[in-house]
Each structure stands twice: as C-alpha cells, then as structure tokens.
Design an enzyme around this catalytic site. Sequence first.
Site, mmCIF file in Angstrom:
data_model
loop_
_atom_site.group_PDB
_atom_site.id
_atom_site.type_symbol
_atom_site.label_atom_id
_atom_site.label_comp_id
_atom_site.label_asym_id
_atom_site.label_seq_id
_atom_site.Cartn_x
_atom_site.Cartn_y
_atom_site.Cartn_z
ATOM 1 N N VAL A 77 34.011 73.520 50.693
ATOM 2 C CA VAL A 77 32.984 73.479 51.743
ATOM 3 C C VAL A 77 33.363 72.591 52.921
ATOM 4 C CG1 VAL A 77 31.133 74.028 50.131
ATOM 5 C CG2 VAL A 77 31.653 71.625 50.606
ATOM 6 N N ARG A 78 34.512 71.957 52.867
ATOM 7 C CA ARG A 78 34.985 71.202 54.038
ATOM 8 C C ARG A 78 35.507 72.132 55.120
ATOM 9 N NH1 ARG A 78 38.872 66.403 52.477
ATOM 10 N NH2 ARG A 78 38.518 65.956 54.678
ATOM 11 N N HIS A 79 35.714 73.406 54.787
ATOM 12 C CA HIS A 79 36.131 74.384 55.800
ATOM 13 C C HIS A 79 34.894 74.783 56.591
ATOM 14 C CE1 HIS A 79 40.308 74.999 54.387
ATOM 15 N NE2 HIS A 79 39.791 74.505 53.277
ATOM 16 N N SER A 88 22.731 75.770 42.527
ATOM 17 C CA SER A 88 22.133 74.475 42.829
ATOM 18 C C SER A 88 21.748 73.717 41.568
ATOM 19 C CB SER A 88 20.879 74.668 43.697
ATOM 20 O OG SER A 88 20.180 73.448 43.848
ATOM 21 N N ARG A 146 20.526 65.692 37.178
ATOM 22 C CA ARG A 146 21.863 66.034 37.676
ATOM 23 C C ARG A 146 22.682 64.798 38.065
ATOM 24 N NH1 ARG A 146 21.708 68.540 43.821
ATOM 25 N NH2 ARG A 146 21.144 66.618 44.905
ATOM 26 N N ARG A 164 40.842 84.570 60.130
ATOM 27 C CA ARG A 164 41.636 83.439 60.633
ATOM 28 C C ARG A 164 41.389 82.198 59.786
ATOM 29 N NH1 ARG A 164 41.526 81.110 66.864
ATOM 30 N NH2 ARG A 164 43.535 80.026 66.774
ATOM 31 N N HIS A 168 43.907 79.858 57.335
ATOM 32 C CA HIS A 168 43.989 78.395 57.346
ATOM 33 C C HIS A 168 43.697 77.837 55.956
ATOM 34 C CE1 HIS A 168 42.009 74.364 57.947
ATOM 35 N NE2 HIS A 168 43.198 74.168 58.444
ATOM 36 N N ARG A 173 45.134 75.011 51.073
ATOM 37 C CA ARG A 173 44.710 74.913 49.677
ATOM 38 C C ARG A 173 45.699 75.503 48.671
ATOM 39 N NH1 ARG A 173 41.469 70.783 50.444
ATOM 40 N NH2 ARG A 173 39.903 71.200 52.044
#
Length: 210
Positions: A77-79, A88, A146, A164, A168, A173
């Site tokens: 999720v850093r992308h 969740s 949690r 694209r 990346h 990764r």
Amino acid sequence: MRIIEPSFEVMPVNGEEILKNIERAGRTCYKSEDKITADSARKFVAGIIKSGHESVIEHEKITVRIICDRGVTHEIVRHRIASYSQESTRYCNYANDKFGNELTFIRPFYWNDEPEKMEAWLCHMKLTEETYMRLIKLGASPQEARAILPNSLKTEIVVTMNIREWRHFFKVRCSPAAHPQMREVAIPILKKFQEIIPVVFDDIKVEEKL
C-alpha cells in the site's frame, strides 16, 4: 489455527485488447490513428516502452486479489497510484464461525529448513490465537483485540494499478533487495502478467531465487 501459503488471482483481462487500447490512446499524440492495423499494437506498445513514454500505458489497469501476510500489505500500500480494498481486522471477528473460529497465518518460508526458528514462530502464533480468543470472550471488540495480531496474520487485499505503476511495483518488489515474502508474492504475479499480457512486462527480468 491454520497455516497457509500466499496466493493470488488476476482478475479477468484481455491482453491483446489492453495493447489495442494503449495504441489507440498513444497514437492520439501523433495523430497517426490511420496506421492502426490488426497487428500493429504490439510493435507500437513495445516502442512506447523502449522510448520511455510510459504515461501512455497509464490508460490501462489490472486488478489482482492477493492473499499474503499483513507485513507484505504494509509494503504494497505504499504504492500511491493504486486502489486497495483490504480485509479489515476492525470488522472481521475471527472468533466467529465465518472464519472457522481460528486465526490463519502465512508460513514464513525462509524458516522451512530451520526447525527451531519455525517452532518458535509456531508457538508464538498459537499463543496469539489463544490470547485473541480470550480477549473476545472477555468482551473485547475485534478492533480492540486486533492490538495483539502479528504481521504473519493472513489477509486478503484487492489491488488495482495502472500498467505503468505495476511496472514500477515489479521493479521495486521483485528486486533481490526486497523483503523475501514480498518477492514470494511479486515474482509469480509478474510471471503471470508476462504470460497473459504481451510485450508490456517482457523487459522486466528478475532473479527468481528467493
């Protein structure tokens, strides 16, 4: 307690149609739509990628459902240029029948040949499950319980990126410098993309040894 391997599913795509759509968009830049033929898309897209004009391939996207541990999703999720829908831990109550009244963990493959480390990990996962179930029985809500869940917890995440950004993603990764469990997920996805979508990912080479 369940221990599973990571997996993924690529949502249905038509690789040839993706190339044709990219060509139609890209030729707008040069007003060369008259050069489109039944088999011109592969050559055009290959040229676009070779020239570095990758903004054109942003017009197409691919969606993948990934089952992995939460530590891996923290990196995924850093992308930024992407959309995510993730299981969740606030709302999923793993003490319910729906989840088999158990926690599910992703096996850390790099300890497969180190039984003492694997046993230490298994003991901690078992304790985690026991503690989670106890907290729920004591009246804790899932979003409270949690707090004790580890990175090894199994999670599902649906990821949509334009082409694209997928390129990346794979360059970062699949690299030997990436986390081993990230590479365990990313390399098979890249190979699948190379199988079903012509041209677009063929130039990305990886060292497959994990």
